[in-house]
Motif scaffolding. Structure first.
Motif, PDB file in Angstrom:
ATOM      1  N   ILE A 164       6.420   2.439   7.026  1.00 42.37           N
ATOM      2  CA  ILE A 164       5.511   1.411   6.520  1.00 42.37           C
ATOM      3  C   ILE A 164       4.893   0.716   7.726  1.00 42.37           C
ATOM      4  O   ILE A 164       5.619   0.158   8.560  1.00 42.37           O
TER       5      ILE A 164
ATOM      6  N   SER B 216       8.116   2.266  -3.758  1.00 42.77           N
ATOM      7  CA  SER B 216       7.189   3.394  -3.787  1.00 42.77           C
ATOM      8  C   SER B 216       7.890   4.724  -4.048  1.00 42.77           C
ATOM      9  O   SER B 216       7.226   5.753  -4.163  1.00 42.77           O
TER      10      SER B 216
ATOM     11  N   ASP C 160      10.602   7.644   6.514  1.00 40.83           N
ATOM     12  CA  ASP C 160       9.706   6.870   5.664  1.00 40.83           C
ATOM     13  C   ASP C 160       9.166   5.704   6.479  1.00 40.83           C
ATOM     14  O   ASP C 160       9.945   4.892   7.016  1.00 40.83           O
TER      15      ASP C 160
ATOM     16  N   ASP D 271       0.820  -1.220   0.000  1.00 44.70           N
ATOM     17  CA  ASP D 271       0.000   0.000   0.000  1.00 44.70           C
ATOM     18  C   ASP D 271       0.851   1.267   0.000  1.00 44.70           C
ATOM     19  O   ASP D 271       0.318   2.374   0.087  1.00 44.70           O
ATOM     20  N   GLY D 272       2.174   1.123  -0.054  1.00 50.85           N
ATOM     21  CA  GLY D 272       3.065   2.276  -0.079  1.00 50.85           C
ATOM     22  C   GLY D 272       3.616   2.636   1.280  1.00 50.85           C
ATOM     23  O   GLY D 272       3.402   1.928   2.272  1.00 50.85           O
ATOM     24  N   ASP D 273       4.350   3.741   1.322  1.00 54.00           N
ATOM     25  CA  ASP D 273       4.892   4.223   2.587  1.00 54.00           C
ATOM     26  C   ASP D 273       4.468   5.668   2.793  1.00 54.00           C
ATOM     27  O   ASP D 273       3.870   6.296   1.924  1.00 54.00           O
ATOM     28  N   THR D 274       4.771   6.200   3.972  1.00 55.58           N
ATOM     29  CA  THR D 274       4.434   7.579   4.315  1.00 55.58           C
ATOM     30  C   THR D 274       5.710   8.330   4.634  1.00 55.58           C
ATOM     31  O   THR D 274       6.489   7.894   5.494  1.00 55.58           O
TER      32      THR D 274
ATOM     33  N   ALA E  40      -1.662  11.717   2.921  1.00 48.52           N
ATOM     34  CA  ALA E  40      -1.324  10.855   4.062  1.00 48.52           C
ATOM     35  C   ALA E  40      -2.246  11.140   5.236  1.00 48.52           C
ATOM     36  O   ALA E  40      -2.780  12.236   5.381  1.00 48.52           O
TER      37      ALA E  40
ATOM     38  N   ARG F 120       1.866  10.263   1.225  1.00 49.67           N
ATOM     39  CA  ARG F 120       2.093   8.845   0.949  1.00 49.67           C
ATOM     40  C   ARG F 120       2.743   8.686  -0.419  1.00 49.67           C
ATOM     41  O   ARG F 120       2.568   9.503  -1.311  1.00 49.67           O
ATOM     42  N   ARG F 121       3.507   7.604  -0.548  1.00 52.22           N
ATOM     43  CA  ARG F 121       4.091   7.228  -1.829  1.00 52.22           C
ATOM     44  C   ARG F 121       3.626   5.809  -2.135  1.00 52.22           C
ATOM     45  O   ARG F 121       3.875   4.883  -1.358  1.00 52.22           O
ATOM     46  N   VAL F 122       2.933   5.659  -3.247  1.00 52.00           N
ATOM     47  CA  VAL F 122       2.291   4.394  -3.601  1.00 52.00           C
ATOM     48  C   VAL F 122       3.033   3.775  -4.776  1.00 52.00           C
ATOM     49  O   VAL F 122       3.320   4.471  -5.767  1.00 52.00           O
TER      50      VAL F 122
END
Length: 332
Positions: free
Chosen positions: A290, A249, A288, A216-219, A260, A239-241
């Motif tokens: 997860i 991501s 970053d 689902d990506g990271d923030t 986010a 967020r990076r998807v």
């Protein structure tokens, strides 16, 4: 209000319009009338043992676009600046994304260290950057980081892979932007030996357990002096998807940005790592996250300011400059 500030980057000519650094150059000049921008190849020590730089001055306008800031810098000629006369130096270099020789960055960090010893505030502090120079820094925060190992032996990678329940991620100990990051699904992956041996050509490798939430990506969250940068209840985060079939991501690797939600779990992680960052002189950092783990701590030119603003609709840049102004005691 007047203040003499400078920003150190990899290469002045490589700055891009959408970068956080470009935005900070514009807004610092808007606040203080001007800002000098220099890079690692333009620093030096003169025959009087003074730390100097050939720099380009940016003096506005305060509402310039990123493209106009770049054009404004490129239109200037270099001027010699004595850095010891500055009220502060912002380090916005990133050796992991540089084409220059390693020695240039090592020398620039040494000169920045000397500058700090002579009483000029340097953010982030160069000794803190030395401590946090690689992903090994993450090991200082084991309670909120994934299981990991650092090695230069294929046998160690195999042993780690056999000891975790699921895939692993291998990447160089130094690097950024998703470069050299690989997902290996089992110890029997036919690419394991080839990938790790390739990474070992760059030095040590770090091996981490793969977190299922990564799908689902990271923030990315920006911290200022160990605290989340916030304005009117909005957190500087996005967020990076992952894009397509790529598990990474990183935006440089084809990921896409999204809004986010900074909830209790992310705040707990920031509270766990923030004091250590502040103690090390890491004034501005990007972490970053997860799930419930921090997978990267970005101390070299952390970015995302513009991206967070686009989703949150508030001016994080002015808040960051307010914080820098307070840190450098420029309000008097």
């Amino acid at each position: 209000m007047t203040a003499r500030l400078a920003v150190l980057v990899n290469d002045v000519d490589d700055l891009e319009p959408g970068q956080t650094t470009t935005r900070l150059v514009r807004d610092l000049a808007g606040r203080y009338g001007r800002v000098d921008v220099t890079d690692v190849a333009r620093l030096g020590l003169d025959d009087g043992a003074r730390i100097v730089a050939r720099a380009r001055r940016y003096a506005g306008p305060a509402d310039a676009s990123g493209e106009q800031v770049i054009e404004g810098l490129r239109s200037q000629t270099d001027e010699l600046v004595e850095l010891e006369d500055l009220d502060g130096l912002l380090l916005r270099t990133n050796p992991g994304r540089a084409d220059q020789p390693t020695g240039l960055h090592d020398g620039a960090l040494g000169l920045a260290t000397l500058l700090a010893e002579r009483g000029v505030p340097v953010l982030n502090h160069p000794l803190g950057l030395l401590r946090a120079a690689s992903k090994l820094y993450l090991s200082r925060f084991p309670a909120v980081s994934p299981r990991m190992a650092v090695t230069h032996a294929v046998a160690d990678v195999l042993e780690f892979a056999r000891g975790v329940d699921g895939p692993i991620v291998v990447k160089p100990l130094r690097g950024s932007g998703g470069d050299g990051v690989f997902l290996l699904r089992s110890p029997d992956d036919c690419n394991l030996r080839q990938i790790t041996e390739m990474l070992f050509q760059r030095g040590f490798a770090i091996v981490q357990e793969y977190l299922p939430e990564a799908a689902d990506g990271d923030t990315r969250v920006l911290l200022v002096e160990g605290h989340i940068l916030e304005v009117d209840g909005h957190s500087c985060a996005f967020r990076r998807v992952p894009g397509g079939s790529d598990f990474r991501s990183n935006l440089y690797a084809g990921g896409r940005a999204a809004a986010a939600v900074v909830g209790p779990e992310i705040r707990a992680i920031a509270a766990a790592v923030g004091p250590g960052l502040a103690a090390d002189g890491i004034y501005l950092a990007g972490i970053d996250i997860i799930g419930t783990k921090v997978i990267e701590i970005n101390v070299w030119s952390p970015g995302g300011l513009n991206m967070a603003e686009s989703f949150e609709g508030v001016d994080f840049s002015s808040a960051l400059i307010d914080a820098i102004e307070k840190k450098l005691d420029l309000r008097g």
